[in-house]
Design an enzyme around this catalytic site. Structure first.
Site, mmCIF file in Angstrom:
data_model
loop_
_atom_site.group_PDB
_atom_site.id
_atom_site.type_symbol
_atom_site.label_atom_id
_atom_site.label_comp_id
_atom_site.label_asym_id
_atom_site.label_seq_id
_atom_site.Cartn_x
_atom_site.Cartn_y
_atom_site.Cartn_z
ATOM 1 N N THR A 124 -16.025 3.371 1.795
ATOM 2 C CA THR A 124 -17.480 3.550 1.709
ATOM 3 C C THR A 124 -18.077 4.298 2.894
ATOM 4 O O THR A 124 -19.261 4.631 2.869
ATOM 5 C CB THR A 124 -18.182 2.177 1.613
ATOM 6 O OG1 THR A 124 -17.937 1.431 2.813
ATOM 7 C CG2 THR A 124 -17.669 1.394 0.417
ATOM 8 N N THR B 108 -16.179 0.095 4.978
ATOM 9 C CA THR B 108 -14.733 0.283 4.929
ATOM 10 C C THR B 108 -14.452 1.783 4.857
ATOM 11 O O THR B 108 -15.376 2.581 4.625
ATOM 12 C CB THR B 108 -14.117 -0.387 3.685
ATOM 13 O OG1 THR B 108 -14.527 0.350 2.518
ATOM 14 C CG2 THR B 108 -14.548 -1.839 3.551
ATOM 15 N N LYS C 118 -14.106 -0.296 -12.924
ATOM 16 C CA LYS C 118 -14.478 -1.631 -12.452
ATOM 17 C C LYS C 118 -15.070 -2.486 -13.576
ATOM 18 O O LYS C 118 -14.943 -3.719 -13.537
ATOM 19 C CB LYS C 118 -15.454 -1.516 -11.280
ATOM 20 C CG LYS C 118 -14.808 -0.953 -10.008
ATOM 21 C CD LYS C 118 -13.630 -1.797 -9.541
ATOM 22 C CE LYS C 118 -13.053 -1.329 -8.215
ATOM 23 N NZ LYS C 118 -11.950 -2.170 -7.723
ATOM 24 N N ASP D 126 3.086 2.040 -4.903
ATOM 25 C CA ASP D 126 2.094 2.790 -5.675
ATOM 26 C C ASP D 126 1.747 1.924 -6.887
ATOM 27 O O ASP D 126 2.565 1.752 -7.784
ATOM 28 C CB ASP D 126 2.681 4.128 -6.114
ATOM 29 C CG ASP D 126 1.728 4.963 -6.956
ATOM 30 O OD1 ASP D 126 0.649 4.456 -7.326
ATOM 31 O OD2 ASP D 126 2.072 6.119 -7.268
ATOM 32 N N VAL D 127 0.543 1.391 -6.907
ATOM 33 C CA VAL D 127 0.187 0.442 -7.968
ATOM 34 C C VAL D 127 0.080 1.104 -9.334
ATOM 35 O O VAL D 127 -0.003 0.399 -10.347
ATOM 36 C CB VAL D 127 -1.117 -0.325 -7.650
ATOM 37 C CG1 VAL D 127 -0.973 -1.157 -6.384
ATOM 38 C CG2 VAL D 127 -2.307 0.629 -7.561
ATOM 39 N N ASP E 158 0.869 -1.177 0.000
ATOM 40 C CA ASP E 158 0.000 0.000 0.000
ATOM 41 C C ASP E 158 0.903 1.225 0.000
ATOM 42 O O ASP E 158 2.129 1.106 0.075
ATOM 43 C CB ASP E 158 -0.929 0.005 1.222
ATOM 44 C CG ASP E 158 -2.274 0.649 0.931
ATOM 45 O OD1 ASP E 158 -2.289 1.742 0.328
ATOM 46 O OD2 ASP E 158 -3.317 0.072 1.303
ATOM 47 N N TYR F 206 -15.522 5.569 -11.745
ATOM 48 C CA TYR F 206 -15.401 4.345 -10.940
ATOM 49 C C TYR F 206 -16.031 3.177 -11.674
ATOM 50 O O TYR F 206 -15.459 2.083 -11.752
ATOM 51 C CB TYR F 206 -16.064 4.552 -9.581
ATOM 52 C CG TYR F 206 -15.897 3.386 -8.635
ATOM 53 C CD1 TYR F 206 -14.728 3.228 -7.904
ATOM 54 C CD2 TYR F 206 -16.915 2.449 -8.461
ATOM 55 C CE1 TYR F 206 -14.566 2.152 -7.028
ATOM 56 C CE2 TYR F 206 -16.762 1.383 -7.601
ATOM 57 C CZ TYR F 206 -15.592 1.247 -6.879
ATOM 58 O OH TYR F 206 -15.443 0.179 -6.016
#
Length: 281
Positions: free
Chosen positions: A200, A197, A163, A68-69, A40, A159
């Site tokens: 959210t 989470t 997804k 950092d992805v 992360d 978003y």
């Protein structure tokens, strides 16, 4: 029976592992005896996640790696670090994601959302996948998608696009894996329901009654992966699988019946949709 990739001493990598579902997965893997790499962004959250997972693991079996992805070099360094410390990866959970909000004509956030949510997963698979296949052992690639990538409700198009891309890519990935000779790695699309989470929570400080906890969601994922499911469609306390199925079927029928897009939210179809979801399947 748990999937063989979840066996003790096997190696799991979790991106977005410092909070929410990712942290719950990292802790669950640690409690199962796996060696866990939590990836992360650098900071206190990552440090706390490392401490929490380490309490459940054998000494030295958890590492935290600032990643950092959106940076493929970071992902390559992550893979090299994990290989040097633990050896080959059996479980890759591409889970990093953001949801800062978006709109169709406002360019803010679009690039970042797509870079983290979609390309972070694609690049993660491209960096780790080939070595996982070459190992010749059972392995799992678990990509976190969203119901919003399937039914695409209005309100957060960036978003949804990210997804939707994860869904399409993961389907293509599993097709590739199952047609690769001597490959023992499978891909799975993890589709959480309403989960409380940091992503959210918004202004809420307590879990809503309708939401699942991250731990419930991860346990469901483990059960369904071990059962061989590709689409891990999670319920929650408000939405049963049967309702998800009707919503997904309605969305698909927009094309088949040549209805307006997103007709579920179109005023001329709202009554018909309400009747549809209450029909017996």
């Amino acid at each position: 029976m748990a999937h063989p990739a979840f066996s003790p001493s096997h190696v799991a990598v979790v991106t977005g592992g410092a909070s929410g579902i990712g942290l719950a997965a990292a802790k669950r893997f640690a409690s199962m005896g796996l060696k866990v790499a939590i990836a992360d962004l650098a900071g206190e959250k990552l440090d706390r996640a490392y401490a929490a997972a380490s309490e459940l693991a054998n000494t030295g079996d958890v590492i935290a790696i600032a990643t950092d992805v959106t940076n493929v070099e970071d992902l390559r360094k992550l893979q090299q670090t994990v290989n040097d410390r633990f050896g080959g990866v059996a479980v890759l959970m591409n889970n990093a994601g953001i949801q800062p909000g978006s709109s169709v004509f406002d360019a803010d956030h679009w690039d970042k959302i797509i870079a983290v949510n979609m390309f972070g997963i694609i690049r993660g698979c491209q960096v780790f996948g080939p070595d996982m296949i070459r190992r010749g052992k059972p392995g799992l690639i678990i990509n976190t998608g969203s119901k919003q990538g399937i039914t695409t409700p209005p309100g957060d198009p960036a978003y949804n696009v990210s997804k939707s891309g994860v869904k399409t890519f993961t389907e293509a990935l599993q097709h590739e894996l199952r047609n690769t000779k001597d490959c023992h790695v499978t891909a799975h699309l993890f589709i959480p329901g309403f989960v409380y989470t940091p992503l959210t929570a918004g202004d809420r400080t307590e879990k809503p009654a309708g939401a699942w906890t991250p731990e419930q969601t991860v346990d469901f994922m483990l059960e369904r992966v071990s059962a061989g499911d590709f689409y891990i469609l999670c319920p929650d306390n408000d939405v049963a699988r049967s309702l998800d199925e009707r919503r997904i079927l309605w969305a698909a029928n927009d094309i088949i019946r040549n209805r307006p897009p997103l007709s579920r939210w179109h005023p001329e179809y709202q009554s018909e949709f309400a009747d549809f979801v209450n029909q017996d399947i």
